[in-house]
Enzyme design. Sequence first.
Site, short mmCIF file in Angstrom:
data_model
loop_
_atom_site.label_atom_id
_atom_site.label_comp_id
_atom_site.label_asym_id
_atom_site.label_seq_id
_atom_site.Cartn_x
_atom_site.Cartn_y
_atom_site.Cartn_z
N ASN A 67 0.88 -1.17 0.00
CA ASN A 67 0.00 0.00 0.00
C ASN A 67 0.91 1.22 0.00
O ASN A 67 1.48 1.57 1.04
CB ASN A 67 -0.89 -0.03 1.26
CG ASN A 67 -1.70 1.25 1.41
OD1 ASN A 67 -1.74 2.08 0.51
ND2 ASN A 67 -2.33 1.42 2.57
N LYS B 223 0.19 4.21 -0.26
CA LYS B 223 -0.41 5.42 0.31
C LYS B 223 -0.11 6.62 -0.63
O LYS B 223 0.01 6.42 -1.83
CB LYS B 223 0.06 5.65 1.74
CG LYS B 223 -0.14 4.38 2.59
CD LYS B 223 -0.02 4.62 4.05
CE LYS B 223 -0.22 3.29 4.78
NZ LYS B 223 -0.26 3.43 6.23
N HIS C 220 -9.70 1.24 4.51
CA HIS C 220 -8.44 1.43 5.24
C HIS C 220 -8.71 2.36 6.43
O HIS C 220 -9.51 3.28 6.34
CB HIS C 220 -7.38 2.02 4.32
CG HIS C 220 -6.01 2.00 4.95
ND1 HIS C 220 -5.62 2.96 5.85
CD2 HIS C 220 -4.98 1.13 4.86
CE1 HIS C 220 -4.38 2.67 6.26
NE2 HIS C 220 -3.98 1.57 5.67
N GLU D 178 -7.15 4.75 7.58
CA GLU D 178 -6.96 6.18 7.30
C GLU D 178 -8.18 6.77 6.59
O GLU D 178 -8.54 7.92 6.79
CB GLU D 178 -5.67 6.38 6.47
CG GLU D 178 -4.43 6.14 7.32
CD GLU D 178 -3.22 5.62 6.59
OE1 GLU D 178 -3.14 5.74 5.35
OE2 GLU D 178 -2.33 5.06 7.27
N GLU E 82 -5.81 -4.91 10.33
CA GLU E 82 -4.80 -3.88 10.57
C GLU E 82 -5.12 -3.14 11.86
O GLU E 82 -5.93 -2.19 11.85
CB GLU E 82 -4.78 -2.87 9.41
CG GLU E 82 -4.41 -3.47 8.06
CD GLU E 82 -3.78 -2.44 7.15
OE1 GLU E 82 -2.67 -2.70 6.67
OE2 GLU E 82 -4.38 -1.36 6.92
N GLY F 103 2.04 2.25 10.71
CA GLY F 103 3.00 3.34 10.54
C GLY F 103 3.64 3.78 11.84
O GLY F 103 4.31 4.81 11.90
N SER G 162 2.98 -2.13 10.36
CA SER G 162 4.43 -2.21 10.63
C SER G 162 5.01 -3.59 10.39
O SER G 162 5.90 -4.04 11.11
CB SER G 162 4.75 -1.72 12.05
OG SER G 162 4.34 -0.37 12.20
P1 PGA Z 1 2.52 0.22 7.64
O1 PGA Z 1 1.11 0.47 6.92
O2 PGA Z 1 3.07 -1.07 7.11
O3 PGA Z 1 3.36 1.42 7.26
O4 PGA Z 1 2.25 0.14 9.11
C1 PGA Z 1 0.22 -0.59 6.69
C2 PGA Z 1 -1.04 -0.06 6.06
O5 PGA Z 1 -1.50 1.02 6.44
O6 PGA Z 1 -1.63 -0.71 5.16
#
Ligand code: PGA
Length: 248
Positions: A9, A11, A94, A96, A166, A172, A211
Site C-alpha cells: 500500500n 499510500k 483502510h 486512514e 490492521e 505506521g 508495521s
Molecule cells: P505500515 O502500513 O506497514 O506502514 O504500518 C500498513 C497499512 O497502512 O496498510
Amino acid sequence: MPRKLVAGNWKMHGSLTDNAALLAGVVSGAQGVNCDIAVCVPFPYLSQVQQVLSGTPVRLGAQNLSEHAKGAYTGEVSAAMLKDFACAYVIVGHSERRSLYAESDAQVAAKFVAAQAAGITPILCLGESLQERESGVTEAVVARQLDAVLAVAGIAAFANAVIAYEPVWAIGTGLTATPEQAQAVHAFIRGRLAQHDSAIAANVVIQYGGSMKPGNAAELLSQPDIDGGLIGGAALVAEDFLAICRAA
Ligand code: PGA
C-alpha cells in the site's frame, strides 16, 4: 490454506521517477517468489504501473474507490474506471479512510460491493484503535466492521475478497501486533465467517497489516491464520518488500 498474498500500500507516495525505480526492483525480484504479489498505487499512476507490470506476476491495485457507479461526484473514481486500468485489487475501508475521511461501515460495505460488481477483488481492512484494544473491545469492533459488509454483500462475496486485519495502533507506528495477538484476531475473523460458510472461511485470505517488516514478517506469516500482509512503509523499499514476499 489459501495461497499467501503480499500487497504493498503505497499510500500517498510516489512520482513517475520514483515509481519506475521501485517497480524495476520489485519486478526483477518477484520472479520465482512463491506467493501472490500486488501493489496498490495512487490513482494518477495506474496507467504507468499497469504498463510496467504487464506480463509480470505482480498485480495492480488501487487504494480506494467510489461506492457510486457514475455521476456528479467531483473528485471520485469509480470501480469501472479502475477496471479500465486492469486493477485486480482495491483496498476498501483502510483505517486512514475511516478516520481521516469519516468513511462509515455502511459506506465501506457499499464500496466493497461496487468493487466486486466490477470484477475487482476488494481488500477489506478491519481493525481496532489503541483505545479500543485497551478497553477490551477489539473483537466487538472487528465484528461490527465485518458484519456491516456481510449484511450487504453476503457470505458468498467472501469467495472473491481479501481481508486485511490492521490494528490501527500498529499502522505506521513501528509497533507491531505480536504474532499471538494477530493470530487471535485472525482466528476470530475466520471463525465468524465460518459461522456462515466454513469452506469460504477456510479459503479467504486474511492479511496482517501494521508495521510488517522483513524482521518480523516470517514470524507473523507462520501463524496458521495469517495469509499474507498489507505493507505500507516497507513497500516503498523494493528489497524490504521482496524480503517480506520471500518470507510468505
Ligand atoms: P505500515 O502500513 O506497514 O506502514 O504500518 C500498513 C497499512 O497502512 O496498510
